[in-house]
Motif scaffolding. Structure first.
Motif, PDB file in Angstrom:
ATOM      1  N   THR A   1      35.730  35.756  47.872  1.00 21.27           N
ATOM      2  CA  THR A   1      36.768  34.858  47.366  1.00 21.27           C
ATOM      3  C   THR A   1      38.106  35.573  47.423  1.00 21.27           C
ATOM      4  O   THR A   1      38.165  36.798  47.536  1.00 21.27           O
ATOM      5  N   ALA A   2      39.184  34.813  47.347  1.00 23.90           N
ATOM      6  CA  ALA A   2      40.536  35.382  47.275  1.00 23.90           C
ATOM      7  C   ALA A   2      41.018  35.220  45.850  1.00 23.90           C
ATOM      8  O   ALA A   2      41.012  34.110  45.310  1.00 23.90           O
TER       9      ALA A   2
ATOM     10  N   TYR B   1      35.087  31.572  49.614  1.00 23.15           N
ATOM     11  CA  TYR B   1      35.737  30.563  48.795  1.00 23.15           C
ATOM     12  C   TYR B   1      37.216  30.928  48.712  1.00 23.15           C
ATOM     13  O   TYR B   1      37.665  31.587  47.774  1.00 23.15           O
ATOM     14  N   GLY B   2      37.948  30.505  49.736  1.00 23.14           N
ATOM     15  CA  GLY B   2      39.362  30.840  49.833  1.00 23.14           C
ATOM     16  C   GLY B   2      40.240  29.819  49.142  1.00 23.14           C
ATOM     17  O   GLY B   2      39.752  28.862  48.519  1.00 23.14           O
TER      18      GLY B   2
ATOM     19  N   LYS C   1      23.268  41.494  45.279  1.00 29.08           N
ATOM     20  CA  LYS C   1      24.434  40.638  45.522  1.00 29.08           C
ATOM     21  C   LYS C   1      25.680  41.502  45.663  1.00 29.08           C
ATOM     22  O   LYS C   1      25.953  42.361  44.841  1.00 29.08           O
ATOM     23  N   HIS C   2      26.426  41.244  46.726  1.00 26.78           N
ATOM     24  CA  HIS C   2      27.659  41.979  47.013  1.00 26.78           C
ATOM     25  C   HIS C   2      28.813  40.979  46.990  1.00 26.78           C
ATOM     26  O   HIS C   2      28.862  40.043  47.788  1.00 26.78           O
ATOM     27  N   LEU C   3      29.725  41.166  46.051  1.00 32.83           N
ATOM     28  CA  LEU C   3      30.889  40.296  45.917  1.00 32.83           C
ATOM     29  C   LEU C   3      32.098  41.000  46.524  1.00 32.83           C
ATOM     30  O   LEU C   3      32.312  42.194  46.297  1.00 32.83           O
ATOM     31  N   ILE C   4      32.887  40.287  47.301  1.00 35.45           N
ATOM     32  CA  ILE C   4      34.058  40.913  47.932  1.00 35.45           C
ATOM     33  C   ILE C   4      35.296  40.033  47.753  1.00 35.45           C
ATOM     34  O   ILE C   4      35.195  38.824  47.529  1.00 35.45           O
ATOM     35  N   HIS C   5      36.475  40.673  47.835  1.00 40.49           N
ATOM     36  CA  HIS C   5      37.749  39.954  47.763  1.00 40.49           C
ATOM     37  C   HIS C   5      38.722  40.572  48.768  1.00 40.49           C
ATOM     38  O   HIS C   5      38.336  41.459  49.547  1.00 40.49           O
TER      39      HIS C   5
ATOM     40  N   GLN D   1      36.927  28.428  44.625  1.00 43.81           N
ATOM     41  CA  GLN D   1      37.777  29.625  44.611  1.00 43.81           C
ATOM     42  C   GLN D   1      38.102  30.031  43.177  1.00 43.81           C
ATOM     43  O   GLN D   1      38.226  29.186  42.281  1.00 43.81           O
ATOM     44  N   GLY D   2      38.270  31.328  42.980  1.00 40.34           N
ATOM     45  CA  GLY D   2      38.640  31.817  41.659  1.00 40.34           C
ATOM     46  C   GLY D   2      38.448  33.312  41.562  1.00 40.34           C
ATOM     47  O   GLY D   2      38.130  33.982  42.551  1.00 40.34           O
TER      48      GLY D   2
END
Length: 466
Positions: free
Chosen positions: A60-61, A98-99, A29-33, A105-106
């Motif tokens: 997400t932002a 999830y903007g 899993k790769h999470l980005i912001h 979002q969070g």
């Protein structure tokens, strides 16, 4: 010889070992912001390389977003551009975003667990140092730099050298008023902000097993603050109960199969660690930091160190930290006035943290000289706060309840602490200028932060607990 939990997970994810070099590690899993991804996307586009597995990337932002009036355009230009670029990149590459305005979002390290993306046995990365949070589920999770973000986008793999292994055992029952944040601040104060450099840390012992998943996430979140590559806790029934039924958790027969695999995720009795540390939970009292790194902390009734027994280099560092913080050696923090209290961040913005604060402040009013911000870690936490009526308790106490985001954890958005003023913060870093140029940060638990909000001074929360 038996294997540690890290070794078991690591070995299952090695695609190839480079002789005399690192392993090629597969990333689940790769999470980005919005902050560390724009250059990475630009890099793969320049080379004409697509995102290898967009279905394994979640965006997400969080860092730069305002925590008031999120329905309006972002006023700060750089923040607005970064959030817009994230939206554009995710649309171009088929990545779930999830903007602002989305119900999910969070803060990236809050939404991963609450949505069920974070699961035991995974490898998880993000362009953010506090990715170690996800290790609470028995996962290998760590932060990466922008060039590595690009590597994972392009290949779903990462070159990594196998880390050294440390186990920290915390045994016994916690004292009244002592919570997970106090445990990790105590550990860091004991071994220093560099005491686990080069290690992956497994937390174990009866005190760790007694914690909720929210508490375990707090512990693992701050592993990086003692120099560790990451931290994790073996999954157990508490873990399984938390994951089951979440939006993106396995369902039906897939759940049964995963559960059987997850139950094998533990360090064998004869597993070997490079270093092992034992801590008695009874020795821990509510903690608070006084300096400019998370290792400079003391018990709430303790005194600041003195330079008498230190080397010249240590004396200089101590004096520099105290000068920045406006403090004197040998003094106590207890009773010192503060101007701000911040309750939020990826360390302590989950519903359990906010319930903890509400229990303390219900029927009380904040000190008139303190500005208090409550910032939920996600839109889902914010919705839960409203559903449980916690927002009414906070508002009656004079607290300001904001919208989801990283907020005053770091000086990258509008929520900054003015120069020279003190903030008791539930966040994870107290570096010079971390919460704004010249801001003075005192890290503490949600309970200790709530006590300071009510009294206006650094307070032993046990005095309010009775």
């Amino acid at each position: 010889m038996g294997k540690t939990l890290v070794e078991k997970i690591w070995e299952k994810h090695v695609v190839r070992s480079i002789e005399g070099g690192p392993d090629v590690l597969y990333i689940d899993k790769h999470l980005i912001h919005e902050v560390t991804s724009p250059q990475a996307f630009a890099g793969i586009e320049k080379r004409g390389v697509p995102v290898a597995r967009p279905q394994q990337v979640v965006a997400t932002a969080d860092h730069n977003v305002p925590t008031l009036n999120q329905h309006l355009p972002i006023r700060e230009e750089l923040s607005r551009k970064q959030v817009e670029k994230l939206t554009e990149n995710c649309a171009n590459h088929g990545i779930e975003l999830y903007g602002l305005g989305h119900q999910y979002q969070g803060i990236v390290h809050v939404i991963g667990p609450e949505l069920g993306f974070t699961q035991p046995g995974m490898t998880i990365v993000c362009g953010d140092s506090h990715t170690s949070t996800h290790g609470a589920f028995g996962a290998i999770a760590f932060g990466i730099g922008t060039s590595e973000v690009e590597m994972v986008l392009a290949t779903q793999c990462l070159m990594q050298s196998k880390p050294k292994l440390m186990r920290i055992n915390v045994e016994g029952s916690l004292n009244k008023g002592v919570v997970a944040k106090d445990i990790i601040l105590y550990i860091i104060a004991q071994i220093s902000a560099s005491g686990a450099t080069g290690f992956f840390v497994e937390y174990a012992g009866s005190a760790i097993r007694s914690l909720s998943m929210e508490g375990r996430m707090t512990i693992c979140n701050m592993s990086i603050e003692m120099g560790a590559r990451g931290g994790l806790i073996a999954p157990d029934q508490t873990t399984f109960d938390y994951v089951q039924g979440r939006e993106f958790a396995p369902k039906g027969e897939a759940w049964n199969k995963k559960l059987a695999d997850w139950k094998e995720l533990y360090s064998d009795a004869d597993a070997q660690f490079d270093e092992e540390i034992n801590i008695n939970a009874a020795d821990i009292e509510p903690m608070i930091t006084w300096g400019t790194n998370p290792g400079l902390g003391i018990g709430i009734n303790g005194h600041l160190p003195t330079t008498e027994t230190l080397s010249e280099g240590e004396k200089r560092n101590l004096k520099k930290a105290m000068e920045y913080m406006g403090l004197q050696e040998g003094k106590t923090l207890k009773g010192m006035p503060v101007q701000h209290v911040f309750i939020g961040s990826c360390t302590n913005s989950r519903i359990e943290d906010l319930r903890m604060v509400a229990d303390i402040v219900k029927g009380r009013r904040k000190n008139d000289n303190v500005k208090v911000m409550i910032v939920p870690g996600s839109q889902q936490v914010a919705a839960q706060v409203r559903a449980e009526g916690l927002d009414k308790i906070f508002e009656a106490a004079g607290f300001e309840v904001r919208q989801a985001g990283c907020s005053a954890c770091l000086g990258m958005n509008e929520d900054k602490v003015p120069a020279g003023e003190y903030c008791v913060s539930t966040s994870n870093r107290n570096f010079e200028g971390r919460q704004g140029a010249g801001a003075r940060t005192l890290l503490a638990s949600p309970l200790t932060a709530a006590a300071a909000a009510i009294t206006g001074v650094v307070t032993d929360v046990r005095e309010l607990l009775g």
